[in-house]
Each structure stands twice: as C-alpha cells, then as structure tokens.
Design a protein around this motif. Structure first.
Motif, mmCIF file in Angstrom:
data_model
loop_
_atom_site.group_PDB
_atom_site.id
_atom_site.type_symbol
_atom_site.label_atom_id
_atom_site.label_comp_id
_atom_site.label_asym_id
_atom_site.label_seq_id
_atom_site.Cartn_x
_atom_site.Cartn_y
_atom_site.Cartn_z
ATOM 1 N N THR A 141 123.981 -27.817 90.258
ATOM 2 C CA THR A 141 123.953 -29.092 89.542
ATOM 3 C C THR A 141 124.747 -30.116 90.336
ATOM 4 O O THR A 141 125.893 -29.861 90.746
ATOM 5 C CB THR A 141 124.549 -28.951 88.133
ATOM 6 N N LEU A 291 119.158 -33.091 95.477
ATOM 7 C CA LEU A 291 119.423 -33.205 94.053
ATOM 8 C C LEU A 291 119.868 -34.615 93.708
ATOM 9 O O LEU A 291 120.827 -35.135 94.298
ATOM 10 C CB LEU A 291 120.515 -32.216 93.633
ATOM 11 N N GLU A 295 121.063 -33.805 88.376
ATOM 12 C CA GLU A 295 119.926 -32.885 88.442
ATOM 13 C C GLU A 295 120.391 -31.455 88.672
ATOM 14 O O GLU A 295 121.359 -31.196 89.396
ATOM 15 C CB GLU A 295 118.972 -33.308 89.550
#
Length: 317
Positions: A141, A291, A295
C-alpha cells in the motif's frame, strides 16, 4: 526470545509450516513429514536468502540507481562485487505479527526514508495452510502522496522430499527467458523464446548437472488462472510452485557447490522464485508496478503437492 529466533508454527491437516519474523521468511514447509522446501536452523541466518521476501524490488538494480518521478534515486549498494543494490529493503528486517491463527499468520512492515527510497509503503504477507497446501498473499500500500514504484519477489527454495536434486525433473510453464550478463547478473538484452533451447523445460527434464540462474516469463496459466512449476522426484508426487497473474516472472536458481554456492547439508538445491518483475525493473520499467497514493496491490502464490487433477501433467517423468 531474540527476533531472529521468533518463528510461528502453522498446522493444517497433513501440512506443517514455520514462518520467521526476520524477512517474513518461509523456514519450512512439510506434508506428512515430507519436505517441500529447503530449511535452516531456527535463529540462524537463512542460507542464500532462502525463503525471504524481496521488496520493494526483487533481484538487482544496476549501480543502485534508477529514475522515477523526475529524479534519480541512489540506493545503498548491497552487492559491492557487482555494484548492485540487491533484493530490496526488507529481507533483514523484523516484520511485525499482526494476525495469527493455528493455520495462518500475517506479518507487516513499512519502508520509506531509506537511502534512495523516499516512497512510504506498507507491506503485508499472509502465510495460510489449507487442504491443498500453502497460500501466500502479499499486499503493498502506498502511504505517500506521490506515485511509488514497486516490485516483489520471494526467494523460495522448492524440495521434493529427500530426493537429491540430480535425481529430480523440472517442468516450467515459461515461454521466454531474460538473458543475464554473467558478471553482474543484470539483463543483457530483451526476453528470448525458450522453445527448442537449453532453457526449454516445457516437458519435464532431468536436473542432473543442470545449473540455472535465469528469469523466466510468458508463464502459461492453467484453467484456474494459476501458472505452475513442478519439481518431481524419481518416485512420489511433484512439489508444485504456483503463481497468480500478479507474478508474471519466476527466477530459477540452482545452488551448486561447483559455483561456490552450496546449500548447507544439501549441496545442490533449487529456488523457484515468484517475481512481479525481472531484474533491474526499476530502470527498464518491465512489469514494474506503479502505485498511486493510497493504492494497494495484492498478489498470491503458493506451494503444495501435485494432485491427480489440474497438476497431473507435472507428475510425468
């Protein structure tokens, strides 16, 4: 208990697994006492980085440098002999246990702020046993406010019980390989087809005398979307390493005394390493994950024993 000694034991049915805090490493996987991975003594350093998670990039980054977001980032050189930044930032870190059951454990760690890596990421890995073996689920993440590059690999060593490697066969679902410069283990050109070459393992082939340190891709999935690689002993079922579509690469590496890289108490051993991208992807951009802020990426792979259904092809010899 020292962090390097902290190991979680998991059990389900015929399966037993040990997962270490350091590097979130898979230290052992067995089915009915039959080894499906190489192992090492608890509290000791994993030989050849066996079982460890390699992130936020797998394999090697040339000269420890890569461009991203309009800047050049300079990583710590961790392989001085080849002037590479190797295997990411977390294989020597102690991960936190955030969830645990009798058959599963989830570890987490955060990176960001290390030399050359300003991108804050939270990584998790869940090891879970079920009737069909071990499933490993990774997440990443982006905790920052800008895009972040990302790649992941696992230095998984497969084993087919106590059979010597030279008595086993290997079968791969790969269509291409990436040539590497033997001096620096960095890409030396683009992917090339393996059909009809020494790197063609579409049908099971003996590993007697075979040495590999090769990234493979163009993995062909089965009907369930998983790509499978098989290590098969002369008698008994194959050990299967499977990956989902989020892992389009596998690096196959042979530990070998002839190359000054023996696996302790085993000599020759075989790593089948799920990877999201090939070596030096931070520079080439090949299959590099980017990312967005907030995200989360998720990918899954696993280890088990060949069955009579989907895995039947792998038990050929």
């Amino acid at each position: 208990m020292a962090p390097e000694d902290a190991t979680t034991a998991l059990a389900h049915g015929e399966y037993l697994a040990h997962v270490a805090r350091r590097g979130a490493g898979l230290r052992l996987l067995e089915r009915s006492g039959r080894a499906l991975t190489e192992t090492w003594p608890a509290g000791e350093k994993p030989p050849l980085s066996a079982g460890l998670v390699l992130a936020p990039w797998p394999n090697r980054t040339r000269d420890g440098e890569f461009p991203f977001g309009g800047a050049t980032h300079r990583l710590e050189i961790t392989e001085p002999a080849r002037n590479n930044a190797s295997h990411g930032l977390v294989r020597r870190r102690d991960w936190d246990v955030v969830e645990r059951t009798a058959s599963s454990v989830t570890h987490a760690v955060e990176v960001g702020g290390e030399p050359g890596w300003p991108f804050p990421l939270r990584l998790t890995v869940r090891h879970a046993l079920a009737d069909d073996g071990l499933t490993v689920t990774h997440t990443a993440t982006n905790l920052g406010d800008t895009d972040a590059p990302f790649g992941l690999g696992v230095h998984a060593f497969a084993r087919a019980g106590d059979a010597p490697l030279d008595e086993c066969t290997l079968q791969l679902s790969a269509g291409v390989r990436l040539p590497l410069d033997p001096d620096r283990n960095l890409p030396a050109g683009g992917p090339v087809p393996v059909t009809g070459t020494d790197a063609d393992f579409a049908a099971p082939r003996s590993l007697s005398g075979v040495w590999l340190d090769t990234p493979f891709s163009a993995l062909v999935p089965d009907a369930d979307g998983r790509s499978r690689q098989y290590l098969t002993p002369p008698d008994g079922p194959a050990t299967v390493v499977w990956t989902d579509a989020r892992f389009p690469w596998v690096q196959v590496f042979t530990a070998d005394p002839a190359h000054d890289q023996a696996y302790p108490d085993r000599g020759r051993a075989l790593a089948i390493e799920p990877m999201t991208c090939p070596p030096d992807a931070l520079n080439s951009g090949i299959d590099l994950v980017v990312l967005a802020p907030g995200e989360t990426w998720t990918g899954t792979w696993g280890l088990g024993v060949a069955t009579d259904a989907t895995d039947a092809v792998g038990s050929a010899s």
